[in-house]
Design a protein around this motif. Sequence first.
Motif, PDB file in Angstrom:
ATOM      1  N   VAL A 189     -13.171  18.556  -5.636  1.00  0.00           N
ATOM      2  CA  VAL A 189     -13.318  17.502  -6.652  1.00  0.00           C
ATOM      3  C   VAL A 189     -14.164  16.329  -6.210  1.00  0.00           C
ATOM      4  CG1 VAL A 189     -11.414  17.820  -8.220  1.00  0.00           C
ATOM      5  CG2 VAL A 189     -11.005  16.635  -6.064  1.00  0.00           C
ATOM      6  N   THR A 190     -14.032  15.941  -4.944  1.00  0.00           N
ATOM      7  CA  THR A 190     -14.786  14.768  -4.496  1.00  0.00           C
ATOM      8  C   THR A 190     -16.286  15.074  -4.536  1.00  0.00           C
ATOM      9  OG1 THR A 190     -14.497  15.516  -2.240  1.00  0.00           O
ATOM     10  CG2 THR A 190     -12.953  13.880  -3.020  1.00  0.00           C
ATOM     11  N   ALA A 193     -17.576  15.403  -8.233  1.00  0.00           N
ATOM     12  CA  ALA A 193     -17.883  14.125  -8.866  1.00  0.00           C
ATOM     13  C   ALA A 193     -19.257  13.625  -8.423  1.00  0.00           C
ATOM     14  CB  ALA A 193     -16.802  13.104  -8.518  1.00  0.00           C
ATOM     15  N   GLY A 218     -12.187  18.471 -18.259  1.00  0.00           N
ATOM     16  CA  GLY A 218     -12.296  17.182 -17.590  1.00  0.00           C
ATOM     17  C   GLY A 218     -13.752  16.840 -17.318  1.00  0.00           C
ATOM     18  N   SER A 222     -16.272  13.817 -18.934  1.00  0.00           N
ATOM     19  CA  SER A 222     -16.936  12.782 -18.155  1.00  0.00           C
ATOM     20  C   SER A 222     -18.451  12.771 -18.304  1.00  0.00           C
ATOM     21  CB  SER A 222     -16.532  12.866 -16.680  1.00  0.00           C
ATOM     22  OG  SER A 222     -16.801  14.139 -16.172  1.00  0.00           O
ATOM     23  N   PRO A 261      -3.530  20.822 -18.065  1.00  0.00           N
ATOM     24  CA  PRO A 261      -2.714  19.808 -17.400  1.00  0.00           C
ATOM     25  C   PRO A 261      -3.534  18.533 -17.228  1.00  0.00           C
ATOM     26  CG  PRO A 261      -3.436  21.477 -15.839  1.00  0.00           C
ATOM     27  CD  PRO A 261      -3.907  21.918 -17.178  1.00  0.00           C
ATOM     28  N   ARG A 262      -2.922  17.408 -17.473  1.00  0.00           N
ATOM     29  CA  ARG A 262      -3.649  16.147 -17.313  1.00  0.00           C
ATOM     30  C   ARG A 262      -3.215  15.429 -16.051  1.00  0.00           C
ATOM     31  NH1 ARG A 262      -5.251  13.043 -22.711  1.00  0.00           N
ATOM     32  NH2 ARG A 262      -5.321  11.376 -21.192  1.00  0.00           N
ATOM     33  N   LEU A 263      -4.194  14.808 -15.413  1.00  0.00           N
ATOM     34  CA  LEU A 263      -3.913  14.076 -14.183  1.00  0.00           C
ATOM     35  C   LEU A 263      -3.069  12.843 -14.467  1.00  0.00           C
ATOM     36  CD1 LEU A 263      -4.676  13.839 -11.128  1.00  0.00           C
ATOM     37  CD2 LEU A 263      -6.403  12.218 -11.861  1.00  0.00           C
TER      38      LEU A 263
ATOM     39  N   ALA B 228      -4.289  17.872 -11.123  1.00  0.00           N
ATOM     40  CA  ALA B 228      -3.721  17.808 -12.465  1.00  0.00           C
ATOM     41  C   ALA B 228      -2.632  18.869 -12.634  1.00  0.00           C
ATOM     42  CB  ALA B 228      -4.814  17.981 -13.518  1.00  0.00           C
ATOM     43  N   LEU B 266      -9.305  10.831  -3.797  1.00  0.00           N
ATOM     44  CA  LEU B 266      -9.129  12.182  -4.348  1.00  0.00           C
ATOM     45  C   LEU B 266      -8.703  12.094  -5.821  1.00  0.00           C
ATOM     46  CD1 LEU B 266      -9.391  14.894  -2.890  1.00  0.00           C
ATOM     47  CD2 LEU B 266      -6.951  14.812  -2.416  1.00  0.00           C
ATOM     48  N   LEU B 267      -7.731  11.250  -6.092  1.00  0.00           N
ATOM     49  CA  LEU B 267      -7.244  11.096  -7.462  1.00  0.00           C
ATOM     50  C   LEU B 267      -8.338  10.546  -8.372  1.00  0.00           C
ATOM     51  CD1 LEU B 267      -3.657   9.677  -6.874  1.00  0.00           C
ATOM     52  CD2 LEU B 267      -4.215  11.850  -7.942  1.00  0.00           C
ATOM     53  N   ALA B 269     -11.421  11.008  -8.188  1.00  0.00           N
ATOM     54  CA  ALA B 269     -12.526  11.952  -8.399  1.00  0.00           C
ATOM     55  C   ALA B 269     -12.211  12.991  -9.468  1.00  0.00           C
ATOM     56  CB  ALA B 269     -12.864  12.658  -7.091  1.00  0.00           C
ATOM     57  N   VAL B 270     -10.930  13.187  -9.769  1.00  0.00           N
ATOM     58  CA  VAL B 270     -10.560  14.220 -10.741  1.00  0.00           C
ATOM     59  C   VAL B 270     -10.857  13.702 -12.141  1.00  0.00           C
ATOM     60  CG1 VAL B 270      -8.688  15.648 -11.631  1.00  0.00           C
ATOM     61  CG2 VAL B 270      -8.672  14.936  -9.244  1.00  0.00           C
ATOM     62  N   PRO B 271     -11.690  14.413 -12.903  1.00  0.00           N
ATOM     63  CA  PRO B 271     -11.969  13.913 -14.249  1.00  0.00           C
ATOM     64  C   PRO B 271     -10.769  14.122 -15.180  1.00  0.00           C
ATOM     65  CG  PRO B 271     -13.145  15.971 -13.851  1.00  0.00           C
ATOM     66  CD  PRO B 271     -12.417  15.641 -12.590  1.00  0.00           C
ATOM     67  N   VAL B 272     -10.475  13.113 -15.978  1.00  0.00           N
ATOM     68  CA  VAL B 272      -9.403  13.236 -16.955  1.00  0.00           C
ATOM     69  C   VAL B 272     -10.004  13.814 -18.235  1.00  0.00           C
ATOM     70  CG1 VAL B 272      -7.829  11.932 -18.444  1.00  0.00           C
ATOM     71  CG2 VAL B 272      -7.997  11.379 -16.019  1.00  0.00           C
ATOM     72  N   ARG B 283     -14.585   5.538  -9.929  1.00  0.00           N
ATOM     73  CA  ARG B 283     -14.401   6.483  -8.856  1.00  0.00           C
ATOM     74  C   ARG B 283     -14.572   5.763  -7.529  1.00  0.00           C
ATOM     75  NH1 ARG B 283     -17.218  10.302  -5.887  1.00  0.00           N
ATOM     76  NH2 ARG B 283     -19.260   9.818  -6.725  1.00  0.00           N
TER      77      ARG B 283
END
Lengths: 330, 341
Positions: A189-190, A193, A218, A222, A261-263, B228, B266-267, B269-272, B283
């Motif tokens: 993920v990092t 992004a 997601g 974005s 699932p949502r963060l 997520a 880390l959190l 960076a996760v897209p919602v 970010r």
Amino acid sequence: MTPPLLRVDDLHVQFSTRDGIVRAVNGMTFDLNEGETIAILGESGSGKSVTAQAIMGILDPEVASIPSGSITFRGEELVGLPERKHRKLRGTDIAMIFQDALSALNPVICVGDQVAEMFRVHAGASRKSAKQQAIEVMGHVGIPAAAQRYGDYPHQFSGGMRQRIMIAMMIALKPAVLIADEPTTALDVTVQAQIMELLKELQRETGTGLILITHDLGVVASVAERIVVMYSGRVMEQGDVDAMYARPANPYTIGLLDSIPRLDARIGRLPAIPGLPPNLLNTPSGCPFHVRCTRAEDTCRVDPVPPLVEVGPAHKSACWFAEEVYAHGK
Amino acid sequence: MASDDMSGAQAPVVSVRDLVKHYPIERGIIFRKRVGTVHAVDGVTFDLMPGQTLAIVGESGCGKSTVGRLLVGLEQPTSGSVTVAGTDLSTLNARELLATRRDLQIILQDPYTSLDPRMTVGAIIGEPFEIHPEAIPAGKDAKGAVRDLMARVGLNPEFINRYPHQFSGGQRQRIGIARALALNPHVIIADEPVSALDVSIQAQVMNLLMDLRDELGLSYVFISHDLAVVRQIADTIAVMYLGQIVEYGDAEQIYEHPQHPYTAALLSAVPVADPVVQRSRTRIPLSGDLPSPADPPSGCRFRTRCFQAQAKCAEVMPELVASGDKHVVACHFPLEAVTSV
């Protein structure tokens, strides 16, 4: 009125296999304008990657065919274009980034030469100037010490760096259309992004039209401005990203949005879509989603397939109950 | 969640203490010599409480899967201990170990490569019974037990003689789950169980895992990079970075108020999956790539990518220290500010 940068109109793609004809894309339609990002969203087998391959002209002619429909780039028809001409378009006008950068790069040629090749083959640059430009573009996509790493081979780079090299190769020629097929799925993920931000930044600089193919809602939220939701080779819904997330007009889109699932919230048990995606060798009659749809009635189970109807500004849905679903809200 | 999670009022089903796994790097063909060490897991400690889900999260290469493999005995630890229901596995002889291992089963990520393509589904799910025939429920034969397991995970028991390729990805993952349940374990290690599945199928399998946990009272070690997904199932979270736990504690606390800069990055960076929410988020940038586990940085291993690293971070390795009653963090400068996702 000038034509859009890229127009896909009622595109059909099929494959002949030993087991029968697979109708992978059945009436894909969308427009892409300059500087715009459009996301094609779908699960495996929805036809999203095949659509990309059709646009690129890299479908295997042995098995794949386009029985009807059209793809126009700046008004020029691409379906049926001779391979020689299509080849000229690829790279300079339309380029593509693949999910797996490691298998898309040549393992025995150093990455610098692979990037430089773009300038030599497509722009006719000299060896020396190609190398110079390659180092420049590698630095531009965030590869540290690009000049020193010019001679390194793909295996010496991390997954994120390899994807940056792919991006460097693809943007080297500032294509008008860039197709990114799951560009960040294999990455952490990092890194994901970082790569998405890089793509957006390059797009702002060059005004490239970006087609993002993904299953990740997601990522779509974005970066995309518009979304096309595909299911079983058909467009189920399309519209502006905000409008579609806020007020989807197709039961499949609603199902998808509910099942992720949502963060930012713990929901626990998720409202999953029951059943499995259809087998493309034997698609159901009527709406392809009716088998899994909770809203389905008898009309959904028989042909014809529901057409795309407008429910809001630039917002279309292919469902017999589109207006009702839309009016009902999420 | 229960209030006695980490207070020790209940005995943990699995206890891991200072678990270390180093892999030698060797060179040479005839005279092999050790030229280095990959620090895959470097001093991991946690407790898994009955009926609870502990999630191990982190980027690829952080050692989370190695921890899972060490737990089920697919790898031998270099040092440290794994205690299952009060028994230290390293003190057992082979026979006792075999019996204890029944209690710990693993579900693997890739449902395409983790099932033998030449075995029928019945043979795959029933294979554990060949080693542990005593696990077949009384009054049933192995075939009947397999049928029950198939029904339990939502597979049609009539498909018992089919082969893996005749099933979709989601169904294959159900086969893997049925196989893990065969010996009636108390603990399941799930290593990225839904990462290879489509979103709509992912939700189905997650729901199945939650149902099984509630019905059978299972405890999970849930290994995943998908924060997520983890949020939906985890009670406790261990965030790993380069072989070490950098933050550990109550899941809600960590999601709402991460204190380690790595967790926060880390959190962030996760897209919602909501364009309006997503646009409002910022970010936290992480510079560079993950350092090599063969040559981890001195002091705090995260310092090379940390946005607030200072001189001390390169010199002293931070210990895990308590921060609140259900939360420990290994950072010299934990985040004070309330950062919410």
